[in-house]
Enzyme design. Structure first.
Site, short mmCIF file in Angstrom:
data_model
loop_
_atom_site.label_atom_id
_atom_site.label_comp_id
_atom_site.label_asym_id
_atom_site.label_seq_id
_atom_site.Cartn_x
_atom_site.Cartn_y
_atom_site.Cartn_z
N LYS A 94 0.70 -1.38 -0.38
CA LYS A 94 0.00 0.39 0.02
C LYS A 94 1.05 1.17 -0.11
CE LYS A 94 -4.51 -1.70 0.45
NZ LYS A 94 -5.56 -1.13 -1.00
N SER A 110 0.48 -10.08 -0.73
CA SER A 110 0.21 -8.58 -0.67
C SER A 110 0.12 -8.07 0.55
CB SER A 110 -0.98 -7.93 -1.12
OG SER A 110 -2.02 -9.17 -0.57
#
Length: 401
Positions: A51, A302
Site C-alpha cells: 500500500k 500482498s
C-alpha cells in the site's frame, strides 16, 4: 485509463521510498503446480504491504495547497499504514478512519507512523463514509485505497519488479479487494500479453465475479471472511474499468483455502502473511491448473500485517482443514479412570491431546455418562481416520464435538 508508461513514471517516484521486495521460489508450491512457483514478498514491504506504493505516488503529486490541508483515508489497516507512512515521509498531516474491529497491531502501527486514528463502523465502506465527510468538512484530501489512477499506478510497480525478477513468468496471481493492485499490475503488463494476470477474492467477500459478468460494479452480497484486507463491498470504478479492459479473470477461494495457504506459507516458506496476503497461494493450491504453458507462476503475497491472536485462530483452522487437528466428542461411563483410559488410548495411537473438556451434566447425557471433548494434534488426514476408527473399535461412543 492508466498504462505501462504511467506505472513506470510511478516507479521513478518510488525510488528510495518503496522497497524492491524479493521473490522467493517455493518448492512445495512448485511440486503442487508442476511448474516453478515464486512468491513476490510484499509482506516484507515498508509498513507491511504494497500500500505504501500507491499512497506515496498519489500524495507526492498533490499541489502545495492540497498538501497544506492534510490527507484523510479509510482502511482496515494496510492502506492506513501506507498513508500514515507516506504522510510522514512527505511532512503531511494525516487522519485515518478504521473499522472498530480492525486488528490492534494495525491500529498501533498506523498511530505509530503519526496518523490521527478514529475507529468507526464495522467495515471499510462505513469508515470511508466518515472519511469523505471529514474531507468535505475540513478540506483534507481523501486518499482512496484503490479508486484513483495515481494509486493504481503506484500499486502496479509490483508488476514491473516481477517482470525483472522472473522474466519468463507466465501467470501472476494477485489478491483482489477493491482491485487497485491487480488493475495496476494489468496496466504494467499491457505490453506483455503473454503474461496472464488472475485476480483472487475471498468467496465470502466476492464482488468482482458478478461485477465483471454484469459489466458494472456490483456490491458483494456478504463480507464474512478472515481476509479483512480484501473485504471490500464494491469494486472501484477505476480498477474495475482496467480489469474489465484487460479481461482479467477473478477467482474465488474459501476460508479453508485461505487458512491452508497461510499455514503452508508459514511452514514451508517461513513467511508470515495475513489471510488476504495468502489469497493468491490459496487459489493455486485449490486449482493447480492456473499454471499455464509450463511457465513460472508468481503469487503476490500482498501483506503481512496480522494480529497474533488472529494468526493463532487461523493456524488452528488451517491445521483442521489440513487434517492435522481433530476435535472429538466422546461419551464414556462415569467411572474412576475412564478419562485416564481414554487419554491413554489416544496417546497409544499417536494422538497428542492439547485440550480436554469434561462434562458430567447435560440434557442429552444419561445418569451414568460423562461427555469428553478432545482437541488432538494429528499427523494428517489418514491419521485422523485411524484415530477415529481405533476409538470406535475400542468401544467408545463418538458424536459431534
Amino acid at each position: 485509463m492508466i498504462g505501462a508508461r504511467d506505472v513506470r513514471a510511478a516507479a521513478e517516484l518510488l525510488t528510495g521510498v518503496a522497497e524492491r521486495t524479493p521473490v522467493q521460489r517455493s518448492r512445495a508450491l512448485s511440486d503442487v503446480a508442476g511448474v516453478d512457483v515464486w512468491l513476490k514478498c510484499e509482506n516484507l514491504q515498508r509498513a507491511g504491504s504494497f500500500k505504501i506504493r500507491g499512497a506515496y505516488v498519489r500524495m507526492s503529486r498533490l499541489s502545495p495547497a492540497e498538501k497544506s490541508r492534510g490527507v484523510v483515508a479509510a482502511s482496515a489497516g494496510n492502506h492506513a499504514q501506507g498513508v500514515a507512512l507516506a504522510a510522514r515521509l512527505l511532512g503531511l498531516e494525516s487522519v485515518v478512519f478504521m473499522p472498530v474491529d480492525a486488528a490492534l497491531p494495525k491500529i498501533a502501527a498506523t498511530r505509530g507512523y503519526g496518523a490521527h486514528v478514529h475507529l468507526v463502523g464495522t467495515s471499510v465502506d462505513e469508515a470511508l463514509v466518515h472519511a469523505r465527510e471529514h474531507a468535505e468538512r475540513t478540506g483534507a484530501v481523501l486518499i482512496h485505497p484503490f479508486d484513483h489512477p495515481d494509486v493504481d499506478a503506484g500499486q502496479g510497480t509490483v508488476g514491473l519488479e516481477v517482470l525483472e525478477q522472473v522474466p519468463d513468468v507466465g501467470t501472476l496471481l494477485v489478491p483482489v479487494g477493491g482491485g487497485g493492485l491487480a488493475a495496476g499490475i494489468a496496466a504494467a503488463l499491457e505490453d506483455r500479453p503473454d503474461v496472464g494476470v488472475v485476480g483472487v477474492q475471498a468467496a465470502r467477500a466476492a464482488s468482482y465475479p458478478a461485477s465483471l459478468a454484469a459489466g458494472r460494479p456490483v456490491p458483494a452480497p456478504e463480507l464474512r471472511t478472515m481476509a479483512d484486507g480484501i473485504a471490500i463491498r464494491t469494486p472501484g470504478e477505476v480498477p474495475f474499468e482496467l480489469l474489465a479492459h484487460h479481461r482479467v479473470p477473478v477467482r474465488t477461494v474459501s476460508e479453508e483455502d485461505l487458512s491452508r495457504a497461510l499455514l503452508l506459507v508459514a511452514e514451508r516458506a517461513k513467511l508470515v502473511v495475513e489471510p488476504s496476503g495468502a489469497a493468491a497461494v490459496a487459489a493455486l493450491m485449490a486449482d493447480p491448473g492456473l499454471a499455464r504453458d509450463g511457465r513460472p507462476v508468481v503469487c503476490v503475497l500482498s501483506g503481512g500485517n496480522i494480529d497474533p491472536l488472529v494468526l493463532l485462530r487461523v493456524v488452528r483452522h488451517g491445521l483442521a482443514s489440513a487434517g492435522r487437528y481433530l476435535q472429538v466428542h466422546v461419551r464414556v461411563e462415569d467411572a474412576p479412570g475412564a478419562l485416564a483410559g481414554l487419554l491413554h488410548d489416544v496417546a497409544a495411537m499417536g494422538g497428542n491431546v492439547v485440550h480436554v473438556a469434561h462434562t458430567r451434566t447435560g440434557g442429552d447425557l444419561a445418569y451414568s455418562e460423562v461427555a469428553i471433548d478432545l482437541q488432538i494434534e494429528t499427523k494428517g488426514p489418514e491419521h485422523c481416520g485411524d484415530l477415529l476408527a481405533g476409538l470406535r473399535a475400542a468401544g467408545y461412543r463418538l458424536g459431534d464435538a
